[in-house]
Design a protein around this motif. Sequence first.
Motif, PDB file in Angstrom:
ATOM      1  N   MET A   1      -7.565  -4.944  11.093  1.00  0.00           N
ATOM      2  CA  MET A   1      -7.794  -3.803  10.255  1.00  0.00           C
ATOM      3  C   MET A   1      -6.498  -3.403   9.550  1.00  0.00           C
ATOM      4  O   MET A   1      -6.530  -3.053   8.374  1.00  0.00           O
ATOM      5  N   ALA A   2      -5.407  -3.459  10.271  1.00  0.00           N
ATOM      6  CA  ALA A   2      -4.117  -3.104   9.682  1.00  0.00           C
ATOM      7  C   ALA A   2      -3.778  -4.039   8.523  1.00  0.00           C
ATOM      8  O   ALA A   2      -3.279  -3.594   7.488  1.00  0.00           O
ATOM      9  N   LEU A   3      -4.053  -5.323   8.697  1.00  0.00           N
ATOM     10  CA  LEU A   3      -3.777  -6.292   7.629  1.00  0.00           C
ATOM     11  C   LEU A   3      -4.645  -5.998   6.411  1.00  0.00           C
ATOM     12  O   LEU A   3      -4.168  -6.052   5.280  1.00  0.00           O
ATOM     13  N   ALA A   4      -5.909  -5.673   6.640  1.00  0.00           N
ATOM     14  CA  ALA A   4      -6.800  -5.362   5.519  1.00  0.00           C
ATOM     15  C   ALA A   4      -6.308  -4.133   4.764  1.00  0.00           C
ATOM     16  O   ALA A   4      -6.297  -4.120   3.531  1.00  0.00           O
ATOM     17  N   LYS A   5      -5.888  -3.104   5.475  1.00  0.00           N
ATOM     18  CA  LYS A   5      -5.390  -1.895   4.814  1.00  0.00           C
ATOM     19  C   LYS A   5      -4.090  -2.170   4.069  1.00  0.00           C
ATOM     20  O   LYS A   5      -3.853  -1.619   2.999  1.00  0.00           O
ATOM     21  N   GLU A   6      -3.255  -3.041   4.622  1.00  0.00           N
ATOM     22  CA  GLU A   6      -2.011  -3.420   3.945  1.00  0.00           C
ATOM     23  C   GLU A   6      -2.331  -4.158   2.647  1.00  0.00           C
ATOM     24  O   GLU A   6      -1.727  -3.889   1.606  1.00  0.00           O
ATOM     25  N   CYS A   7      -3.295  -5.071   2.697  1.00  0.00           N
ATOM     26  CA  CYS A   7      -3.694  -5.811   1.497  1.00  0.00           C
ATOM     27  C   CYS A   7      -4.312  -4.870   0.469  1.00  0.00           C
ATOM     28  O   CYS A   7      -4.118  -5.049  -0.736  1.00  0.00           O
ATOM     29  N   GLU A   8      -5.033  -3.853   0.927  1.00  0.00           N
ATOM     30  CA  GLU A   8      -5.610  -2.881   0.005  1.00  0.00           C
ATOM     31  C   GLU A   8      -4.503  -2.089  -0.688  1.00  0.00           C
ATOM     32  O   GLU A   8      -4.569  -1.862  -1.901  1.00  0.00           O
ATOM     33  N   GLN A   9      -3.484  -1.704   0.051  1.00  0.00           N
ATOM     34  CA  GLN A   9      -2.365  -0.967  -0.543  1.00  0.00           C
ATOM     35  C   GLN A   9      -1.624  -1.815  -1.561  1.00  0.00           C
ATOM     36  O   GLN A   9      -1.117  -1.300  -2.555  1.00  0.00           O
ATOM     37  N   ASP A  10      -1.566  -3.122  -1.324  1.00  0.00           N
ATOM     38  CA  ASP A  10      -0.915  -4.036  -2.258  1.00  0.00           C
ATOM     39  C   ASP A  10      -1.787  -4.332  -3.482  1.00  0.00           C
ATOM     40  O   ASP A  10      -1.340  -4.976  -4.414  1.00  0.00           O
ATOM     41  N   GLY A  11      -3.044  -3.908  -3.436  1.00  0.00           N
ATOM     42  CA  GLY A  11      -3.952  -4.147  -4.546  1.00  0.00           C
ATOM     43  C   GLY A  11      -4.596  -5.516  -4.526  1.00  0.00           C
ATOM     44  O   GLY A  11      -5.191  -5.941  -5.509  1.00  0.00           O
ATOM     45  N   ARG A  12      -4.507  -6.211  -3.391  1.00  0.00           N
ATOM     46  CA  ARG A  12      -5.076  -7.556  -3.301  1.00  0.00           C
ATOM     47  C   ARG A  12      -6.543  -7.550  -2.892  1.00  0.00           C
ATOM     48  O   ARG A  12      -7.255  -8.515  -3.160  1.00  0.00           O
ATOM     49  N   VAL A  13      -6.989  -6.496  -2.219  1.00  0.00           N
ATOM     50  CA  VAL A  13      -8.389  -6.391  -1.805  1.00  0.00           C
ATOM     51  C   VAL A  13      -8.898  -4.981  -2.089  1.00  0.00           C
ATOM     52  O   VAL A  13      -8.118  -4.036  -2.197  1.00  0.00           O
ATOM     53  N   LEU A  14     -10.191  -4.866  -2.200  1.00  0.00           N
ATOM     54  CA  LEU A  14     -10.855  -3.576  -2.365  1.00  0.00           C
ATOM     55  C   LEU A  14     -11.765  -3.393  -1.162  1.00  0.00           C
ATOM     56  O   LEU A  14     -12.658  -4.208  -0.931  1.00  0.00           O
ATOM     57  N   ILE A  15     -11.535  -2.370  -0.393  1.00  0.00           N
ATOM     58  CA  ILE A  15     -12.349  -2.104   0.785  1.00  0.00           C
ATOM     59  C   ILE A  15     -13.363  -1.024   0.436  1.00  0.00           C
ATOM     60  O   ILE A  15     -12.994   0.073   0.017  1.00  0.00           O
ATOM     61  N   LEU A  16     -14.619  -1.357   0.584  1.00  0.00           N
ATOM     62  CA  LEU A  16     -15.700  -0.399   0.390  1.00  0.00           C
ATOM     63  C   LEU A  16     -16.320  -0.140   1.758  1.00  0.00           C
ATOM     64  O   LEU A  16     -16.994  -1.006   2.305  1.00  0.00           O
ATOM     65  N   ALA A  17     -16.063   1.028   2.291  1.00  0.00           N
ATOM     66  CA  ALA A  17     -16.579   1.391   3.607  1.00  0.00           C
ATOM     67  C   ALA A  17     -16.954   2.864   3.586  1.00  0.00           C
ATOM     68  O   ALA A  17     -16.300   3.662   2.912  1.00  0.00           O
ATOM     69  N   PRO A  18     -17.982   3.222   4.325  1.00  0.00           N
ATOM     70  CA  PRO A  18     -18.376   4.628   4.329  1.00  0.00           C
ATOM     71  C   PRO A  18     -17.300   5.512   4.952  1.00  0.00           C
ATOM     72  O   PRO A  18     -16.677   5.140   5.932  1.00  0.00           O
ATOM     73  N   GLU A  19     -17.081   6.683   4.344  1.00  0.00           N
ATOM     74  CA  GLU A  19     -16.133   7.640   4.894  1.00  0.00           C
ATOM     75  C   GLU A  19     -16.789   8.495   5.967  1.00  0.00           C
ATOM     76  O   GLU A  19     -16.108   9.119   6.762  1.00  0.00           O
ATOM     77  N   SER A  20     -18.104   8.517   5.982  1.00  0.00           N
ATOM     78  CA  SER A  20     -18.856   9.302   6.951  1.00  0.00           C
ATOM     79  C   SER A  20     -20.050   8.478   7.414  1.00  0.00           C
ATOM     80  O   SER A  20     -20.554   7.625   6.683  1.00  0.00           O
ATOM     81  N   LEU A  21     -20.520   8.745   8.613  1.00  0.00           N
ATOM     82  CA  LEU A  21     -21.717   8.064   9.109  1.00  0.00           C
ATOM     83  C   LEU A  21     -22.979   8.862   8.800  1.00  0.00           C
ATOM     84  O   LEU A  21     -24.083   8.418   9.106  1.00  0.00           O
TER      85      LEU A  21
END
Length: 54
Positions: A1-21
């Motif tokens: 998860m940390a790697l995914a968030k790091e890649c998102e901050q770098d602009g390499r990936v876009l994470i689409l996940a619900p903010e609420s359940l």
Amino acid sequence: MALAKECEQDGRVLILAPESLYGLNTLSKSFEGLECMYRAGYAAAEAIPAFLKS
């Protein structure tokens, strides 16, 4: 998860996940909660074209 968030901050990936359940869990699924989650996901998906162009 940390790697995914790091890649998102770098602009390499876009994470689409619900903010609420929206009150949903594995044992209870309400129509209202499902509708809210669907609409939130649909709205979040609007970021995809801009991300793909960048």
